[in-house]
Design an enzyme around this catalytic site. Sequence first.
Site: not given
Length: 73
Positions: A13, A16
């Site tokens: 995460t 990203h």
Amino acid sequence: LLVRIEACGVCGTDRHLFHGEFPCTPPVTLGHELSGIVEAIGTAVSGFSVGDRVTGDPNIACGRCPHCHAGRV
Ligand SMILES: [Zn+2]
């Protein structure tokens, strides 16, 4: 609690977020699996002492959905 972070994980995460591929409102501090030492304690907090080694669960559960009711927050 005010926690002095000693270690954190950087996961997919975070990758990203770094590449702008995940919705967020900057600035965002990357690394959300964390552990550290309690430095200070607020007046509404109990059960901790300065110097305690702690970890945090940064996920916010809704408490209303079927997953939360099943204990899978
Ligand atoms: Zn939920």
